[in-house]
Write a protein that holds these residues in place. Structure first.
Motif, PDB file in Angstrom:
ATOM      1  N   SER A  19     -12.016   4.858   7.092  1.00 36.63           N
ATOM      2  CA  SER A  19     -12.638   6.175   7.218  1.00 36.63           C
ATOM      3  C   SER A  19     -12.105   6.933   8.430  1.00 36.63           C
ATOM      4  O   SER A  19     -12.151   8.164   8.460  1.00 36.63           O
ATOM      5  CB  SER A  19     -14.164   6.052   7.323  1.00 36.63           C
ATOM      6  OG  SER A  19     -14.704   5.582   6.116  1.00 36.63           O
ATOM      7  N   SER A  20     -11.601   6.210   9.432  1.00 35.89           N
ATOM      8  CA  SER A  20     -11.110   6.888  10.627  1.00 35.89           C
ATOM      9  C   SER A  20      -9.821   6.295  11.205  1.00 35.89           C
ATOM     10  O   SER A  20      -9.447   6.628  12.317  1.00 35.89           O
ATOM     11  CB  SER A  20     -12.202   6.909  11.701  1.00 35.89           C
ATOM     12  OG  SER A  20     -12.681   5.624  11.943  1.00 35.89           O
ATOM     13  N   HIS A  21      -9.152   5.423  10.464  1.00 31.14           N
ATOM     14  CA  HIS A  21      -7.887   4.844  10.924  1.00 31.14           C
ATOM     15  C   HIS A  21      -6.872   4.904   9.790  1.00 31.14           C
ATOM     16  O   HIS A  21      -7.243   4.826   8.622  1.00 31.14           O
ATOM     17  CB  HIS A  21      -8.081   3.386  11.350  1.00 31.14           C
ATOM     18  CG  HIS A  21      -8.977   3.228  12.528  1.00 31.14           C
ATOM     19  ND1 HIS A  21     -10.337   3.116  12.414  1.00 31.14           N
ATOM     20  CD2 HIS A  21      -8.711   3.183  13.846  1.00 31.14           C
ATOM     21  CE1 HIS A  21     -10.869   2.998  13.612  1.00 31.14           C
ATOM     22  NE2 HIS A  21      -9.908   3.047  14.503  1.00 31.14           N
ATOM     23  N   PRO A  22      -5.592   4.990  10.128  1.00 29.86           N
ATOM     24  CA  PRO A  22      -4.570   5.078   9.080  1.00 29.86           C
ATOM     25  C   PRO A  22      -4.343   3.733   8.395  1.00 29.86           C
ATOM     26  O   PRO A  22      -4.474   2.673   8.997  1.00 29.86           O
ATOM     27  CB  PRO A  22      -3.319   5.519   9.840  1.00 29.86           C
ATOM     28  CG  PRO A  22      -3.526   5.020  11.231  1.00 29.86           C
ATOM     29  CD  PRO A  22      -5.012   5.090  11.472  1.00 29.86           C
ATOM     30  N   ALA A  23      -3.984   3.812   7.129  1.00 31.30           N
ATOM     31  CA  ALA A  23      -3.617   2.634   6.354  1.00 31.30           C
ATOM     32  C   ALA A  23      -2.606   3.063   5.301  1.00 31.30           C
ATOM     33  O   ALA A  23      -2.626   4.213   4.846  1.00 31.30           O
ATOM     34  CB  ALA A  23      -4.841   2.014   5.688  1.00 31.30           C
ATOM     35  N   SER A  24      -1.727   2.151   4.922  1.00 37.24           N
ATOM     36  CA  SER A  24      -0.772   2.445   3.850  1.00 37.24           C
ATOM     37  C   SER A  24      -1.435   2.313   2.498  1.00 37.24           C
ATOM     38  O   SER A  24      -1.103   3.040   1.563  1.00 37.24           O
ATOM     39  CB  SER A  24       0.414   1.490   3.911  1.00 37.24           C
ATOM     40  OG  SER A  24       1.148   1.694   5.089  1.00 37.24           O
ATOM     41  N   ALA A  25      -2.346   1.360   2.402  1.00 29.49           N
ATOM     42  CA  ALA A  25      -3.038   1.102   1.145  1.00 29.49           C
ATOM     43  C   ALA A  25      -4.255   0.235   1.431  1.00 29.49           C
ATOM     44  O   ALA A  25      -4.385  -0.340   2.522  1.00 29.49           O
ATOM     45  CB  ALA A  25      -2.112   0.414   0.146  1.00 29.49           C
ATOM     46  N   LEU A  26      -5.122   0.136   0.428  1.00 28.32           N
ATOM     47  CA  LEU A  26      -6.340  -0.657   0.551  1.00 28.32           C
ATOM     48  C   LEU A  26      -6.512  -1.474  -0.718  1.00 28.32           C
ATOM     49  O   LEU A  26      -6.435  -0.933  -1.827  1.00 28.32           O
ATOM     50  CB  LEU A  26      -7.543   0.282   0.739  1.00 28.32           C
ATOM     51  CG  LEU A  26      -8.926  -0.343   0.822  1.00 28.32           C
ATOM     52  CD1 LEU A  26      -9.056  -1.224   2.059  1.00 28.32           C
ATOM     53  CD2 LEU A  26      -9.991   0.762   0.850  1.00 28.32           C
ATOM     54  N   VAL A  27      -6.706  -2.778  -0.564  1.00 30.62           N
ATOM     55  CA  VAL A  27      -6.960  -3.679  -1.686  1.00 30.62           C
ATOM     56  C   VAL A  27      -8.368  -4.236  -1.502  1.00 30.62           C
ATOM     57  O   VAL A  27      -8.641  -4.931  -0.523  1.00 30.62           O
ATOM     58  CB  VAL A  27      -5.931  -4.831  -1.751  1.00 30.62           C
ATOM     59  CG1 VAL A  27      -6.265  -5.778  -2.904  1.00 30.62           C
ATOM     60  CG2 VAL A  27      -4.510  -4.287  -1.881  1.00 30.62           C
TER      61      VAL A  27
ATOM     62  N   PRO B 242      -2.985   4.866  -1.706  1.00 33.40           N
ATOM     63  CA  PRO B 242      -3.250   3.977  -2.832  1.00 33.40           C
ATOM     64  C   PRO B 242      -4.376   2.973  -2.547  1.00 33.40           C
ATOM     65  O   PRO B 242      -4.422   2.380  -1.473  1.00 33.40           O
ATOM     66  CB  PRO B 242      -1.919   3.252  -3.044  1.00 33.40           C
ATOM     67  CG  PRO B 242      -0.901   4.100  -2.373  1.00 33.40           C
ATOM     68  CD  PRO B 242      -1.605   4.773  -1.238  1.00 33.40           C
ATOM     69  N   ILE B 243      -5.250   2.817  -3.532  1.00 37.08           N
ATOM     70  CA  ILE B 243      -6.352   1.852  -3.449  1.00 37.08           C
ATOM     71  C   ILE B 243      -6.368   1.040  -4.737  1.00 37.08           C
ATOM     72  O   ILE B 243      -6.289   1.600  -5.831  1.00 37.08           O
ATOM     73  CB  ILE B 243      -7.711   2.552  -3.263  1.00 37.08           C
ATOM     74  CG1 ILE B 243      -7.728   3.340  -1.951  1.00 37.08           C
ATOM     75  CG2 ILE B 243      -8.863   1.533  -3.310  1.00 37.08           C
ATOM     76  CD1 ILE B 243      -8.981   4.190  -1.753  1.00 37.08           C
ATOM     77  N   LEU B 244      -6.481  -0.272  -4.585  1.00 39.31           N
ATOM     78  CA  LEU B 244      -6.623  -1.171  -5.729  1.00 39.31           C
ATOM     79  C   LEU B 244      -7.980  -1.847  -5.635  1.00 39.31           C
ATOM     80  O   LEU B 244      -8.332  -2.393  -4.584  1.00 39.31           O
ATOM     81  CB  LEU B 244      -5.526  -2.245  -5.731  1.00 39.31           C
ATOM     82  CG  LEU B 244      -5.669  -3.351  -6.785  1.00 39.31           C
ATOM     83  CD1 LEU B 244      -5.568  -2.784  -8.201  1.00 39.31           C
ATOM     84  CD2 LEU B 244      -4.636  -4.442  -6.561  1.00 39.31           C
ATOM     85  N   ILE B 245      -8.718  -1.801  -6.719  1.00 40.53           N
ATOM     86  CA  ILE B 245      -9.959  -2.564  -6.829  1.00 40.53           C
ATOM     87  C   ILE B 245      -9.702  -3.645  -7.862  1.00 40.53           C
ATOM     88  O   ILE B 245      -9.334  -3.352  -9.005  1.00 40.53           O
ATOM     89  CB  ILE B 245     -11.146  -1.672  -7.239  1.00 40.53           C
ATOM     90  CG1 ILE B 245     -11.381  -0.611  -6.159  1.00 40.53           C
ATOM     91  CG2 ILE B 245     -12.402  -2.524  -7.467  1.00 40.53           C
ATOM     92  CD1 ILE B 245     -12.429   0.419  -6.509  1.00 40.53           C
ATOM     93  N   LEU B 246      -9.836  -4.883  -7.431  1.00 34.82           N
ATOM     94  CA  LEU B 246      -9.566  -6.044  -8.275  1.00 34.82           C
ATOM     95  C   LEU B 246     -10.875  -6.786  -8.473  1.00 34.82           C
ATOM     96  O   LEU B 246     -11.545  -7.130  -7.493  1.00 34.82           O
ATOM     97  CB  LEU B 246      -8.547  -6.944  -7.561  1.00 34.82           C
ATOM     98  CG  LEU B 246      -7.974  -8.110  -8.314  1.00 34.82           C
ATOM     99  CD1 LEU B 246      -6.868  -7.613  -9.239  1.00 34.82           C
ATOM    100  CD2 LEU B 246      -7.387  -9.121  -7.341  1.00 34.82           C
TER     101      LEU B 246
END
Length: 162
Positions: free
Chosen positions: A71-79, A109-113
């Motif tokens: 919510s307040s830090h950078p990320a390339s993607a979230l799994v 990009p976000i992946l929900i597995l």
């Protein structure tokens, strides 16, 4: 998560596991507890001195910490692996009552597995899937701990160019 983290270096990824201890004394407010976890996660990532924005992996209730972080830090993607579908679901309420729903924009990009048994609940309750954001993918696997999950995550990472 340890098994999953151990598999990625064999195909060329760098991984880092972060285990955050509960604060002492335990924070009484949900937001302050998540703020503590976010601060600890941010500190660990910063200390790792990685030269790029990380891909954050989180499982179950740990997804609440990951979503607070991004919510307040950078990320390339979230799994998110078998995440709590929303902050209002029974699992999240048991851990952190009165927690407000996240409102970050999924601009990465976000992946929900998750398992086939939980897919309907995820699609119904998870705001990321309800809003049909183009950056959010859902993949159903028979076991979130198995080789199938690793293969699907690897395929997804390749598809987003990580």
């Amino acid at each position: 998560m340890q098994t999953l983290a151990a598999q990625f270096p064999s195909i060329g990824y760098n991984t880092m596991e972060i285990d955050i201890d509960m604060p002492s004394p335990l924070a009484s407010q949900p937001r302050s507890l998540l703020t503590y976890f976010e601060s600890e996660l941010s500190s660990q990532i910063r200390l790792a001195a990685i030269p790029f924005r990380p891909v954050i992996f989180a499982r179950s209730a740990g997804a609440l910490i990951a979503q607070t972080y991004i919510s307040s830090h950078p990320a390339s993607a979230l799994v998110l692996i078998a995440p709590t579908p929303s902050t209002s679901c029974a699992e999240a309420k048991a851990l952190l009552p009165n927690l407000q729903e996240f409102n970050y924009e999924p601009r990465f990009p976000i992946l929900i597995l998750d398992s086939p048994e939980r897919e309907e609940a995820q699609r119904k309750e998870n705001r990321l899937l309800r809003n049909e954001a183009p950056a959010v993918d859902f993949v159903s696997v028979n076991s979130v701990d198995g080789q199938g999950a690793f293969v699907e995550i690897q395929r997804w990472l390749d598809s987003i160019g990580v």
